[in-house]
Design a protein around this motif. Structure first.
Motif, PDB file in Angstrom:
ATOM      1  N   ASP A   1      -6.400 117.018 -41.529  1.00  0.00           N
ATOM      2  CA  ASP A   1      -6.266 117.776 -42.770  1.00  0.00           C
ATOM      3  C   ASP A   1      -4.861 118.373 -42.807  1.00  0.00           C
ATOM      4  O   ASP A   1      -4.550 119.300 -42.052  1.00  0.00           O
ATOM      5  CB  ASP A   1      -7.328 118.874 -42.821  1.00  0.00           C
ATOM      6  CG  ASP A   1      -7.449 119.516 -44.193  1.00  0.00           C
ATOM      7  OD1 ASP A   1      -6.650 119.176 -45.088  1.00  0.00           O
ATOM      8  OD2 ASP A   1      -8.346 120.361 -44.383  1.00  0.00           O
ATOM      9  N   LEU A   2      -4.008 117.810 -43.657  1.00  0.00           N
ATOM     10  CA  LEU A   2      -2.663 118.337 -43.837  1.00  0.00           C
ATOM     11  C   LEU A   2      -2.683 119.275 -45.033  1.00  0.00           C
ATOM     12  O   LEU A   2      -3.068 118.884 -46.142  1.00  0.00           O
ATOM     13  CB  LEU A   2      -1.663 117.204 -44.079  1.00  0.00           C
ATOM     14  CG  LEU A   2      -1.631 116.064 -43.056  1.00  0.00           C
ATOM     15  CD1 LEU A   2      -0.518 115.082 -43.397  1.00  0.00           C
ATOM     16  CD2 LEU A   2      -1.466 116.596 -41.643  1.00  0.00           C
ATOM     17  N   ILE A   3      -2.268 120.517 -44.825  1.00  0.00           N
ATOM     18  CA  ILE A   3      -2.360 121.555 -45.845  1.00  0.00           C
ATOM     19  C   ILE A   3      -0.952 122.053 -46.142  1.00  0.00           C
ATOM     20  O   ILE A   3      -0.226 122.462 -45.233  1.00  0.00           O
ATOM     21  CB  ILE A   3      -3.257 122.710 -45.358  1.00  0.00           C
ATOM     22  CG1 ILE A   3      -4.611 122.156 -44.906  1.00  0.00           C
ATOM     23  CG2 ILE A   3      -3.438 123.764 -46.449  1.00  0.00           C
ATOM     24  CD1 ILE A   3      -5.412 123.086 -44.040  1.00  0.00           C
ATOM     25  N   TYR A   4      -0.580 122.035 -47.408  1.00  0.00           N
ATOM     26  CA  TYR A   4       0.794 122.331 -47.811  1.00  0.00           C
ATOM     27  C   TYR A   4       0.881 123.728 -48.428  1.00  0.00           C
ATOM     28  O   TYR A   4       0.161 124.044 -49.383  1.00  0.00           O
ATOM     29  CB  TYR A   4       1.283 121.284 -48.821  1.00  0.00           C
ATOM     30  CG  TYR A   4       1.345 119.892 -48.237  1.00  0.00           C
ATOM     31  CD1 TYR A   4       2.526 119.385 -47.706  1.00  0.00           C
ATOM     32  CD2 TYR A   4       0.207 119.092 -48.188  1.00  0.00           C
ATOM     33  CE1 TYR A   4       2.578 118.111 -47.150  1.00  0.00           C
ATOM     34  CE2 TYR A   4       0.255 117.818 -47.631  1.00  0.00           C
ATOM     35  CZ  TYR A   4       1.434 117.340 -47.119  1.00  0.00           C
ATOM     36  OH  TYR A   4       1.483 116.089 -46.567  1.00  0.00           O
TER      37      TYR A   4
ATOM     38  N   GLY B   1      -5.714 124.039 -53.062  1.00  0.00           N
ATOM     39  CA  GLY B   1      -4.292 123.886 -52.818  1.00  0.00           C
ATOM     40  C   GLY B   1      -4.000 122.481 -52.339  1.00  0.00           C
ATOM     41  O   GLY B   1      -4.900 121.761 -51.884  1.00  0.00           O
ATOM     42  N   PRO B   2      -2.749 122.035 -52.403  1.00  0.00           N
ATOM     43  CA  PRO B   2      -2.418 120.654 -52.069  1.00  0.00           C
ATOM     44  C   PRO B   2      -2.759 120.310 -50.624  1.00  0.00           C
ATOM     45  O   PRO B   2      -2.487 121.085 -49.702  1.00  0.00           O
ATOM     46  CB  PRO B   2      -0.897 120.588 -52.291  1.00  0.00           C
ATOM     47  CG  PRO B   2      -0.591 121.738 -53.195  1.00  0.00           C
ATOM     48  CD  PRO B   2      -1.577 122.800 -52.863  1.00  0.00           C
ATOM     49  N   GLY B   3      -3.366 119.153 -50.441  1.00  0.00           N
ATOM     50  CA  GLY B   3      -3.713 118.715 -49.094  1.00  0.00           C
ATOM     51  C   GLY B   3      -3.974 117.228 -49.027  1.00  0.00           C
ATOM     52  O   GLY B   3      -4.343 116.611 -50.030  1.00  0.00           O
ATOM     53  N   ASP B   4      -3.760 116.646 -47.854  1.00  0.00           N
ATOM     54  CA  ASP B   4      -4.035 115.235 -47.595  1.00  0.00           C
ATOM     55  C   ASP B   4      -5.075 115.153 -46.481  1.00  0.00           C
ATOM     56  O   ASP B   4      -4.969 115.874 -45.473  1.00  0.00           O
ATOM     57  CB  ASP B   4      -2.765 114.498 -47.144  1.00  0.00           C
ATOM     58  CG  ASP B   4      -1.613 114.647 -48.130  1.00  0.00           C
ATOM     59  OD1 ASP B   4      -1.869 114.878 -49.319  1.00  0.00           O
ATOM     60  OD2 ASP B   4      -0.447 114.528 -47.696  1.00  0.00           O
ATOM     61  N   GLU B   5      -6.055 114.253 -46.635  1.00  0.00           N
ATOM     62  CA  GLU B   5      -7.139 114.177 -45.649  1.00  0.00           C
ATOM     63  C   GLU B   5      -7.503 112.730 -45.359  1.00  0.00           C
ATOM     64  O   GLU B   5      -7.540 111.891 -46.257  1.00  0.00           O
ATOM     65  CB  GLU B   5      -8.367 114.929 -46.163  1.00  0.00           C
ATOM     66  CG  GLU B   5      -8.120 116.417 -46.410  1.00  0.00           C
ATOM     67  CD  GLU B   5      -9.307 117.101 -47.052  1.00  0.00           C
ATOM     68  OE1 GLU B   5     -10.383 117.121 -46.411  1.00  0.00           O
ATOM     69  OE2 GLU B   5      -9.164 117.609 -48.176  1.00  0.00           O
TER      70      GLU B   5
ATOM     71  N   ILE C   1       4.802 112.323 -52.787  1.00  0.00           N
ATOM     72  CA  ILE C   1       3.505 111.721 -52.511  1.00  0.00           C
ATOM     73  C   ILE C   1       3.631 110.406 -51.743  1.00  0.00           C
ATOM     74  O   ILE C   1       2.871 110.141 -50.804  1.00  0.00           O
ATOM     75  CB  ILE C   1       2.733 111.481 -53.827  1.00  0.00           C
ATOM     76  CG1 ILE C   1       2.443 112.827 -54.520  1.00  0.00           C
ATOM     77  CG2 ILE C   1       1.447 110.709 -53.570  1.00  0.00           C
ATOM     78  CD1 ILE C   1       1.479 113.703 -53.780  1.00  0.00           C
ATOM     79  N   ALA C   2       4.583 109.563 -52.121  1.00  0.00           N
ATOM     80  CA  ALA C   2       4.644 108.202 -51.566  1.00  0.00           C
ATOM     81  C   ALA C   2       4.730 108.179 -50.040  1.00  0.00           C
ATOM     82  O   ALA C   2       3.953 107.459 -49.388  1.00  0.00           O
ATOM     83  CB  ALA C   2       5.812 107.436 -52.191  1.00  0.00           C
ATOM     84  N   PRO C   3       5.618 108.940 -49.395  1.00  0.00           N
ATOM     85  CA  PRO C   3       5.651 108.905 -47.922  1.00  0.00           C
ATOM     86  C   PRO C   3       4.411 109.518 -47.287  1.00  0.00           C
ATOM     87  O   PRO C   3       4.028 109.124 -46.169  1.00  0.00           O
ATOM     88  CB  PRO C   3       6.917 109.696 -47.579  1.00  0.00           C
ATOM     89  CG  PRO C   3       7.229 110.509 -48.778  1.00  0.00           C
ATOM     90  CD  PRO C   3       6.733 109.730 -49.952  1.00  0.00           C
TER      91      PRO C   3
ATOM     92  N   ASP D   1      -3.141 114.522 -51.817  1.00  0.00           N
ATOM     93  CA  ASP D   1      -2.862 115.557 -52.815  1.00  0.00           C
ATOM     94  C   ASP D   1      -4.129 116.111 -53.459  1.00  0.00           C
ATOM     95  O   ASP D   1      -4.193 116.339 -54.662  1.00  0.00           O
ATOM     96  CB  ASP D   1      -1.905 115.039 -53.890  1.00  0.00           C
ATOM     97  CG  ASP D   1      -1.111 116.168 -54.554  1.00  0.00           C
ATOM     98  OD1 ASP D   1      -0.797 117.145 -53.853  1.00  0.00           O
ATOM     99  OD2 ASP D   1      -0.798 116.069 -55.762  1.00  0.00           O
ATOM    100  N   ASN D   2      -5.168 116.342 -52.617  1.00  0.00           N
ATOM    101  CA  ASN D   2      -6.324 117.096 -53.106  1.00  0.00           C
ATOM    102  C   ASN D   2      -5.864 118.456 -53.601  1.00  0.00           C
ATOM    103  O   ASN D   2      -5.007 119.092 -52.977  1.00  0.00           O
ATOM    104  CB  ASN D   2      -7.351 117.290 -51.987  1.00  0.00           C
ATOM    105  CG  ASN D   2      -8.206 116.057 -51.786  1.00  0.00           C
ATOM    106  OD1 ASN D   2      -8.380 115.263 -52.693  1.00  0.00           O
ATOM    107  ND2 ASN D   2      -8.752 115.893 -50.581  1.00  0.00           N
ATOM    108  N   ARG D   3      -6.452 118.935 -54.694  1.00  0.00           N
ATOM    109  CA  ARG D   3      -6.019 120.207 -55.277  1.00  0.00           C
ATOM    110  C   ARG D   3      -7.152 121.225 -55.386  1.00  0.00           C
ATOM    111  O   ARG D   3      -7.045 122.198 -56.108  1.00  0.00           O
ATOM    112  CB  ARG D   3      -5.437 119.955 -56.673  1.00  0.00           C
ATOM    113  CG  ARG D   3      -4.153 119.126 -56.649  1.00  0.00           C
ATOM    114  CD  ARG D   3      -2.959 119.993 -56.393  1.00  0.00           C
ATOM    115  NE  ARG D   3      -1.726 119.227 -56.221  1.00  0.00           N
ATOM    116  CZ  ARG D   3      -0.510 119.760 -56.357  1.00  0.00           C
ATOM    117  NH1 ARG D   3      -0.380 121.030 -56.672  1.00  0.00           N
ATOM    118  NH2 ARG D   3       0.563 119.012 -56.168  1.00  0.00           N
ATOM    119  N   PHE D   4      -8.228 121.011 -54.633  1.00  0.00           N
ATOM    120  CA  PHE D   4      -9.372 121.910 -54.754  1.00  0.00           C
ATOM    121  C   PHE D   4      -9.039 123.306 -54.249  1.00  0.00           C
ATOM    122  O   PHE D   4      -9.400 124.312 -54.857  1.00  0.00           O
ATOM    123  CB  PHE D   4     -10.569 121.344 -53.981  1.00  0.00           C
ATOM    124  CG  PHE D   4     -10.884 119.918 -54.325  1.00  0.00           C
ATOM    125  CD1 PHE D   4     -11.305 119.572 -55.597  1.00  0.00           C
ATOM    126  CD2 PHE D   4     -10.733 118.913 -53.383  1.00  0.00           C
ATOM    127  CE1 PHE D   4     -11.588 118.256 -55.934  1.00  0.00           C
ATOM    128  CE2 PHE D   4     -11.020 117.597 -53.695  1.00  0.00           C
ATOM    129  CZ  PHE D   4     -11.436 117.267 -54.979  1.00  0.00           C
TER     130      PHE D   4
END
Length: 272
Positions: free
Chosen positions: A86-89, A71-75, A46-48, A66-69
């Motif tokens: 929208d970064l989707i992992y 699946g993991p994602g950063d926005e 998460i930190a980087p 780390d949104n989990r709605f």
């Protein structure tokens, strides 16, 4: 996007990254965000990710990590362009299995059967540490399997109105109970299966849930008559008065056109 990917490529867990979504699907507009798929083979710390977002976001207080709605994602909203990032992992092995389940095992779903195949096929690779994404895209770049086409029809056609649990019956019950939320929910399910059938009949991987009328008209050469207006009639019928419900008439008109279309394509009676 390439700067963001360059930073993420420094993390050891990332196998591959690609630009996906509407930006590579030919339907982007000024409201479209930038979807970056990060395929990984282990936890992405998460930190980087938070530090990366702070370097690019226009409002660090509005960063979501780390949104989990779904699946993991950063926005966040990009500082320079104003576009949403929208970064989707996705676990790499999970995505590969989604592609193999339709292209190798010919497994259908209730709606949206081939969306992940379409995503992989039309993604723009930006990073591929060991060639995994190139190999997956090579697998995805193949003709539509005929066995998959029939599996999708067999899965989605009977639940439109043939089976006891068909959407039309559930819509009848929702109307009888005056349950507008259920009515809306079951109409959405019926349309998901309806469009899944149309893409399968045309041997086109399903592009996803957005702009479906535009996409089906653009991608599919063979379609039922009066599709746009009939779909519109079904959607607006959700709000029809209970003493004069329009939903069933609109739905049966839509499905009658589908039946005529399938018969013309040589698929009438052979879909179950």
């Amino acid at each position: 996007v390439r700067q963001i990917v360059g930073r993420l490529a420094e993390l050891p867990a990332g196998s591959a990254m690609a630009l996906a979504g509407s930006q590579t699907g030919g339907v982007a507009d000024p409201l479209s965000d930038f979807d970056v798929y990060i395929y990984h083979d282990g936890p992405v710390p998460i930190a980087p990710r938070r530090a990366l977002a702070r370097d690019f976001a226009d409002d660090t207080a509005a960063i979501e990590i780390d949104n989990r709605f779904w699946g993991p994602g950063d926005e966040w909203i990009d500082r320079e362009s104003g576009h949403k990032i929208d970064l989707i992992y996705f676990p790499a092995d999970w995505m590969e299995d989604q592609v193999r389940c339709v292209l190798i095992r010919h497994e259908a779903s209730v709606g949206y059967s081939t969306c992940f195949w379409a995503t992989v096929r039309r993604s723009q690779p930006l990073f591929d540490r060991e060639g995994w994404l190139a190999r997956l895209q090579a697998l995805a770049d193949q003709p539509y399997p005929e066995a998959l086409r029939h599996a999708i029809l067999a899965m989605n056609y009977p639940i439109l109105r043939a089976n006891h649990a068909a959407y039309t019956h559930q819509i009848e019950w929702a109307i009888a109970r005056r349950d507008r939320v259920s009515l809306n929910h079951r109409i959405a399910g019926l349309l998901a299966s309806y469009f899944d059938i149309l893409f399968a009949v045309n041997r086109v991987p399903h592009p996803g849930e957005k702009r479906l009328i535009q996409q089906v008209q653009q991608l599919c050469p063979a379609l039922p008559d009066r599709l746009p207006e009939q779909v519109e009639a079904v959607l607006v019928s959700v709000a029809s008065p209970w003493d004069a419900p329009a939903s069933l008439a609109a739905i049966h008109a839509l499905l009658d056109s589908l039946d005529a279309f399938l018969a013309a394509e040589g698929l009438g009676g052979a879909t179950v």
